[in-house]
Each structure stands twice: as C-alpha cells, then as structure tokens.
Motif scaffolding. Structure first.
Motif, PDB file in Angstrom:
ATOM      1  N   GLY A  85      -6.466   1.699   8.895  1.00 39.57           N
ATOM      2  CA  GLY A  85      -5.271   1.613   7.978  1.00 39.57           C
ATOM      3  C   GLY A  85      -5.753   0.363   7.228  1.00 39.57           C
ATOM      4  O   GLY A  85      -5.151   0.373   6.010  1.00 39.57           O
ATOM      5  N   LEU A  86      -6.264  -0.949   7.297  1.00 38.63           N
ATOM      6  CA  LEU A  86      -6.576  -1.670   6.016  1.00 38.63           C
ATOM      7  C   LEU A  86      -6.819  -0.961   5.333  1.00 38.63           C
ATOM      8  O   LEU A  86      -6.473  -1.798   3.425  1.00 38.63           O
ATOM      9  CB  LEU A  86      -7.098  -2.590   6.630  1.00 38.63           C
ATOM     10  N   LYS A  87      -8.040   0.331   4.642  1.00 34.68           N
ATOM     11  CA  LYS A  87      -8.326   0.843   3.295  1.00 34.68           C
ATOM     12  C   LYS A  87      -7.694   1.727   3.336  1.00 34.68           C
ATOM     13  O   LYS A  87      -7.012   1.722   1.728  1.00 34.68           O
ATOM     14  CB  LYS A  87      -9.525   1.125   4.177  1.00 34.68           C
ATOM     15  N   VAL A  88      -6.592   2.549   4.026  1.00 32.89           N
ATOM     16  CA  VAL A  88      -5.721   3.750   3.805  1.00 32.89           C
ATOM     17  C   VAL A  88      -4.522   3.111   2.521  1.00 32.89           C
ATOM     18  O   VAL A  88      -4.368   3.806   1.776  1.00 32.89           O
ATOM     19  CB  VAL A  88      -5.519   4.269   4.636  1.00 32.89           C
ATOM     20  N   VAL A  89      -3.940   1.953   3.678  1.00 35.64           N
ATOM     21  CA  VAL A  89      -2.635   1.209   2.465  1.00 35.64           C
ATOM     22  C   VAL A  89      -3.160   0.790   1.394  1.00 35.64           C
ATOM     23  O   VAL A  89      -1.854   1.039   0.212  1.00 35.64           O
ATOM     24  CB  VAL A  89      -2.194   0.292   3.593  1.00 35.64           C
ATOM     25  N   THR A  90      -4.189   0.346   0.874  1.00 32.23           N
ATOM     26  CA  THR A  90      -4.844  -0.132  -0.227  1.00 32.23           C
ATOM     27  C   THR A  90      -4.650   1.034  -1.420  1.00 32.23           C
ATOM     28  O   THR A  90      -4.414   1.098  -2.866  1.00 32.23           O
ATOM     29  CB  THR A  90      -6.185  -0.930   0.383  1.00 32.23           C
ATOM     30  N   ASP A  91      -5.321   2.086  -1.245  1.00 33.29           N
ATOM     31  CA  ASP A  91      -5.412   3.563  -1.642  1.00 33.29           C
ATOM     32  C   ASP A  91      -3.319   3.613  -2.022  1.00 33.29           C
ATOM     33  O   ASP A  91      -3.283   4.554  -2.964  1.00 33.29           O
ATOM     34  CB  ASP A  91      -6.057   4.557  -1.259  1.00 33.29           C
ATOM     35  N   LEU A  92      -3.151   3.972  -0.852  1.00 35.82           N
ATOM     36  CA  LEU A  92      -1.535   4.509  -1.489  1.00 35.82           C
ATOM     37  C   LEU A  92      -1.050   3.197  -2.037  1.00 35.82           C
ATOM     38  O   LEU A  92       0.039   4.478  -3.291  1.00 35.82           O
ATOM     39  CB  LEU A  92      -1.133   4.634   0.082  1.00 35.82           C
ATOM     40  N   GLU A  93      -0.845   2.143  -1.336  1.00 37.64           N
ATOM     41  CA  GLU A  93      -0.264   1.041  -2.798  1.00 37.64           C
ATOM     42  C   GLU A  93      -0.708   1.708  -4.129  1.00 37.64           C
ATOM     43  O   GLU A  93       0.063   1.695  -5.317  1.00 37.64           O
ATOM     44  CB  GLU A  93      -0.201   0.355  -2.187  1.00 37.64           C
ATOM     45  N   TRP A 205     -11.393   7.976   4.587  1.00 32.96           N
ATOM     46  CA  TRP A 205     -10.964   6.976   5.437  1.00 32.96           C
ATOM     47  C   TRP A 205     -10.616   7.457   7.062  1.00 32.96           C
ATOM     48  O   TRP A 205     -10.728   7.138   7.551  1.00 32.96           O
ATOM     49  CB  TRP A 205     -10.677   6.113   5.237  1.00 32.96           C
ATOM     50  N   ILE A 206      -9.775   8.879   6.084  1.00 32.23           N
ATOM     51  CA  ILE A 206     -10.009   9.300   7.319  1.00 32.23           C
ATOM     52  C   ILE A 206     -10.949   9.816   8.447  1.00 32.23           C
ATOM     53  O   ILE A 206     -11.380  10.486   9.708  1.00 32.23           O
ATOM     54  CB  ILE A 206      -8.527  11.071   7.306  1.00 32.23           C
ATOM     55  N   GLU A 207     -11.551  10.416   7.757  1.00 32.43           N
ATOM     56  CA  GLU A 207     -12.884  11.250   7.846  1.00 32.43           C
ATOM     57  C   GLU A 207     -13.084  10.155   9.008  1.00 32.43           C
ATOM     58  O   GLU A 207     -14.301  10.505  10.579  1.00 32.43           O
ATOM     59  CB  GLU A 207     -13.726  11.849   7.304  1.00 32.43           C
ATOM     60  N   PHE A 208     -13.839   9.124   8.496  1.00 32.13           N
ATOM     61  CA  PHE A 208     -14.366   7.772   9.316  1.00 32.13           C
ATOM     62  C   PHE A 208     -13.694   7.248  10.438  1.00 32.13           C
ATOM     63  O   PHE A 208     -14.353   7.260  11.722  1.00 32.13           O
ATOM     64  CB  PHE A 208     -14.429   6.919   7.993  1.00 32.13           C
TER      65      PHE A 208
END
Length: 220
Positions: A85-93, A205-208
């Motif tokens: 979650g922490l990583k995904v939102v950084t990329d989405l932002e 990150w989804i795969e991770f």
C-alpha cells in the motif's frame, strides 16, 4: 478475536482506499489524454485541482498504513499488503503529478502540430490509457495475472519514447528557431514514458503482495 476483527476491518478499508485512488488516477489519465487532443484551459485547471485530491488520498492511505504498522505490527501476508500500500500510492500519486504537468504544458503550448510532428504520441497515449485501465482492475481485484500482462506493455512505451526523441532531434535540426516548442513536445512524451514506468511499478507491487517476490528475490 476482537483485535483481529478490527485489523481485518482496517485492512479491508485499506484495500478499498487504494482502489478508489487508482480509479481517481485513471480518471486523471483519461482527462489528460483529452487535453492533449483538445486543449482546454478550464479543464486543465480542473485537472490540476483534481491532482490535489489525489494527493490527499495518498496522505490518508499512508496514515492508515503507518497506523497499522505501529499499532498492529502485522507479519507475513498482512505486512506485505501494508508495505505494498505504501509503495503503490507513491507511484499512483506520481502519475497524477505527471498528468498535471502535461495539462500545464497544453495551456502554454499549441498542440495543433503534436500528432503530425510526433506521430508516435498517439500510440503512446493509447497504450497508457489501456495500461491504466487494466491497472485499476488489477488493483481492485488483486489480479496478479492482469498485473503481469500490464507490466509487459511498458516496453512498448519505452520503444515509442525512443522514437519520439529521435523525431524531436530531427525537428530541432530542421527548425532551430522553435527549439522550446519542440522541447515541450519532448517533455510530454517523457512524462508519458514516466507514467508507463509508474504503472509498471504498481504492477510489480501487486505481484509482490501475492508472492513476496520482487525482481526474482524473496523479500517477505
């Protein structure tokens, strides 16, 4: 038992929030595509304002993730989800930011010649929109196979970006009086390339989250 139920409740809310952020970013990508094709000052400013909403979503999700880490101290699969979650939102932002950057260029630069001068831009846009739509579904459904399929498409974006760079070099050589104009075109293609990178990152990150593996290494 009560503690676990509360934790599960928080985890489900975290998944829901990340899905909503992915949808908000997908909406931004669609708007960005429309602005490149049909520039509109009002709509560009609205996109920039919408990016502030995306930033708020990021902060809220990060707060939820940090709260889970500090108060619940998750392990194994739960820890992977919070870390993801922490990583995904950084990329989405960052995708939202780059769409806003493109929107600002469309306000300042004539887009009339973009498709004729850089014919590969149209394909880049098509791929980016498709990838973002697939990514949103992969996030919401925790669909690892769709994430893998989407991640592979970033190579097409990179190839098209290289072609755009070559086109810009030729344009500048032929028309040195309009260097800044062509550099704006190059920046648009660069932002699109970076959006592709961030989509790829989210897919990884989804795969991770599912496997604990990233770049062929077992992390958690």
């Amino acid at each position: 038992m009560v503690t676990r139920k509360k934790f599960d409740y928080e985890i489900n809310h975290l998944k829901k929030d990340i899905g909503e952020m992915a949808e908000a970013v997908s909406e931004t990508v669609h708007t960005m595509e429309a602005l490149i094709k049909h520039p509109d000052v009002v709509q560009s400013k609205e996109l920039v304002e919408h990016d502030k909403y995306i930033n708020e979503l990021q902060k809220n999700i990060e707060t939820r993730c940090l709260s889970l880490l500090l108060k619940q101290q998750p392990v194994a699969r739960d820890l992977r989800l919070v870390s993801t979650g922490l990583k995904v939102v950084t990329d989405l932002e960052r995708i939202g930011d780059q769409c806003a950057d493109i929107a600002e260029i469309t306000i300042l630069t004539k887009m009339d010649d973009l498709y004729t001068k850089l014919p590969h831009i149209a394909s880049m846009l098509d791929h980016i929109v498709e990838m973002m739509e697939q990514l949103t579904l992969a996030v919401k459904n925790e669909d690892v196979e769709l994430a893998k399929e989407t991640r592979q498409k970033d190579q097409k974006i990179n190839i098209l970006f290289d072609k755009c760079k070559k086109d810009v070099v030729m344009l500048i050589k032929e028309d040195e009086g309009n260097i800044d104009y062509y550099l704006d075109f190059l920046m648009i293609s660069k932002y699109l390339e970076k959006i592709g990178d961030h989509i790829k990152n989210v897919c990884e990150w989804i795969e991770f989250n599912e496997t604990g593996m990233i770049d062929n290494f077992k992390l958690v």
